[in-house]
Design a protein around this motif. Structure first.
Motif: not given
Length: 609
Positions: A312-320
């Motif tokens: 993963l990149p160091l600035t991921p966009r987490l999604t739930a």
């Protein structure tokens, strides 16, 4: 003149296979090469093609995985080169393969392209016949069945008439069911644009495990698990549809299972209630079996990243998953996200979002570190201030670059000139890099420095970056330009919870009374207070006071690390502010849109004291 390195996510065409729906820019070309060998054995190759980035990067890398395994971006790619097509050879028979492409220049690597899927033949299937739109390699088989060797073009780009579109998977609407009830999943709306036959495969990917009946048909079914009174659980199911050319697409649906409602407090079966409001044990509600007590929201599910994801990149966009209230008309009030290092259990992020994208979190830069495994979870609150259970924790490993943020990512690598001495102490800043870090602004027209010469309790400057404000999520809520853009930095302090101060030095004066935009731990922009930001009378020096774990520490937790993001607004006293804003801020995002927020800046890894 400063160097600009553009790294955009490759756009892969989708005539033959794509697993990303409704994504106009991320498409892929995939040409299947099938060699007809004696004894009907298969040697399956697949040729991929993608849009060339502009300007051209150093090259591209193609990564592959076999479902259900994740990608391993720390391992060598399946292909690497400067072209925009490649052929992946000798695929194993009877396997579901997936592919993504990344552009790279030096140590910088873009985010993933869209993903494409292809299931290889089992090894005993007959060779396909008919017009397949397939490119062949020598020796060329007779795929059309007309007795002649096919004269397919050697170009990786076939004519439009030979291209085949992938199927479109539709897993049906999300469902809410009761405990231990019979549930049916419905994929009947899945279609193929060219009306090719489809096969179906349902897989459970989250929630209590259940046995799926008819999992290879459009109408799979199962018995919902038993859920305790007043509780809810989420289950996630993935549908994959595949056409006769082994091209596939996927879709998901969520099934919320609710337990029985708690009994009413005037239920005669409950000891001590008696059903008499006069003695304080009853209720005015005479509708037996129904409770006046509201139910908490359903437990959310983290969709991205998947558990065990690597690279993963160091600035991921987490999604739930979307919010699902425990009662009708409940609304999503806020979400709490927590990330900690899997080894050592140190919490690196604990933030609440109540205003913007409540089921999604952009992890701020400088929160994660590369080659580190983390665990994350989220919980939701409703408008009654009731919290759901925490989601099932998901583990992932970050290995990317700070610049893997969006399709329009631009990395400015030009540092300040060697002789720069912004603090004016007679020593070039580069010669005391453990005490001061100097860099150019995102538009390359000014310089700024972060100094800890007079900072008590600061052990080190870990990272410093100049950030284009137009790439932030959410955008700073102002029509005024920010002449210096934004400054982001990460500090280590000597103990958690410390309050400290740092000094900012500017190459050009600002209005001492100009407001400063500051990004808070709650993900909102605020105007900095006079106590926290003190500007000298000449407008060249700024003292910034900040507390580890305070409202302006971006990671939201007192953990010995401070992450800050701020910038001054232009006023009528700021020279040439409007001109600098137009030339700097708008040029970096000409290809981005509101759904992809990039990150641009000059990034420095610094030494500790």
């Amino acid at each position: 003149m400063h160097l600009i390195c553009h790294l955009t996510r490759p756009a892969l065409f989708a005539p033959l296979a794509t697993l990303i729906r409704n994504c106009s820019r991320a498409t892929i070309k995939a040409f299947l090469l099938v060699l007809a060998l004696p004894a009907l054995l298969w040697a399956a190759d697949i040729t991929l093609a993608w849009d060339a980035n502009e300007p051209a990067p150093e090259g591209y890398r193609v990564y592959q995985r076999i479902a259900p395994q994740p990608y391993h971006f720390n391992q060598p790619p399946a292909w690497e080169g400067s072209g925009t097509t490649c052929t992946i050879r000798n695929l194993q028979p009877g396997m579901q393969y997936h592919f993504v492409v990344r552009a790279y220049t030096g140590t910088l690597e873009s985010n993933n392209s869209n993903e494409v899927g292809f299931r290889t033949p089992t090894g005993t299937e007959p060779a396909p016949t008919g017009n397949t739109g397939i490119e062949n390699s020598s020796p060329k088989p007779d795929l059309t069945g007309n007795g002649n060797v096919d004269q397919t073009p050697t170009s990786p780009t076939p004519t439009q008439g030979t291209l085949t579109e992938p199927p479109i998977a539709q897993a049906g609407a999300n469902q809410t069911v009761t405990s231990a009830s019979k549930v049916q999943l419905n994929a009947s709306e899945s279609v193929h644009p060219q009306k090719l036959p489809l096969t179906y495969q349902w897989t459970q990917t989250a929630g209590p495990s259940v046995g799926l009946a008819d999992g290879n048909t459009p109408w799979a079914s199962f018995t919902a698990p038993s859920v305790a009174t007043g509780k809810t659980v989420n289950m996630l199911f993935e549908l994959t549809v595949t056409d006769t050319r082994k091209l596939s697409s996927s879709d998901t649906c969520v099934v919320l299972v609710t337990g029985p409602a708690p009994p009413a407090i005037d239920d005669p079966a409950l000891p001590g209630t008696g059903g008499d409001p006069a003695v304080g044990g009853g209720s005015q509600n005479t509708d037996s079996g129904k409770s006046d007590a509201p139910h908490p929201p359903a437990q959310p599910i983290v969709y991205y990243p998947v558990d065990g994801a690597d690279g993963l990149p160091l600035t991921p966009r987490l999604t739930a998953s979307d919010f699902c209230g425990g009662d009708k008309n409940d609304t999503h009030q806020r979400s709490e996200w927590r990330i900690w290092k899997t080894r050592g259990q140190q919490v690196v992020l604990d933030v609440t979002r109540g205003y913007h994208s409540l089921n999604r979190l952009w992890v701020p830069f400088f929160t994660l570190t590369t080659n580190t495994t983390y665990t994350c979870k989220v919980r939701y609150w409703d408008h009654r201030d009731q919290a759901s259970e925490w989601s099932v924790p998901v583990t992932f490993t970050a290995r990317g670059s700070w610049f893997s943020r969006s399709d329009a990512m631009v990395a400015y690598t030009q540092l300040a000139p060697l002789a720069t001495d912004l603090n004016g102490n007679g020593i070039p800043d580069l010669q005391e890099a453990d005490k001061i870090q100097t860099l150019q602004t995102a538009d390359g027209r000014r310089m700024m420095a972060l100094s800890i010469h007079d900072s008590a309790h600061v052990r080190a400057i870990d990272h410093v970056a100049a950030v284009d404000p137009e790439t932030m999520e959410p955008l700073p809520p102002t029509d005024s330009p920010l002449p210096y853009g934004l400054l982001a930095y990460r500090l280590e302090v000597d103990q958690p919870g410390r309050q400290t101060h740092v000094t900012l030095h500017l190459s050009d004066p600002i209005d001492p009374l100009a407001p400063w935009m500051v990004y808070g731990a709650d993900g909102q922009w605020k105007v900095g207070t006079d106590e926290a930001i003190q500007v000298s009378a000449d407008g060249l020096t700024v003292v910034r006071t900040i507390e580890d774990g305070g409202e302006h520490d971006v990671d939201g937790v007192a953990n010995g690390v401070i992450v800050d993001l701020l910038g001054p607004l232009a006023t009528s006293e700021t020279p040439d502010s409007a001109d600098r804003h137009v030339e700097g801020a708008t040029s970096n995002n000409s290809s981005s849109d509101s759904s992809d927020f990039g990150w641009a800046g000059c990034f420095i890894n610094t030494l500790k004291k």
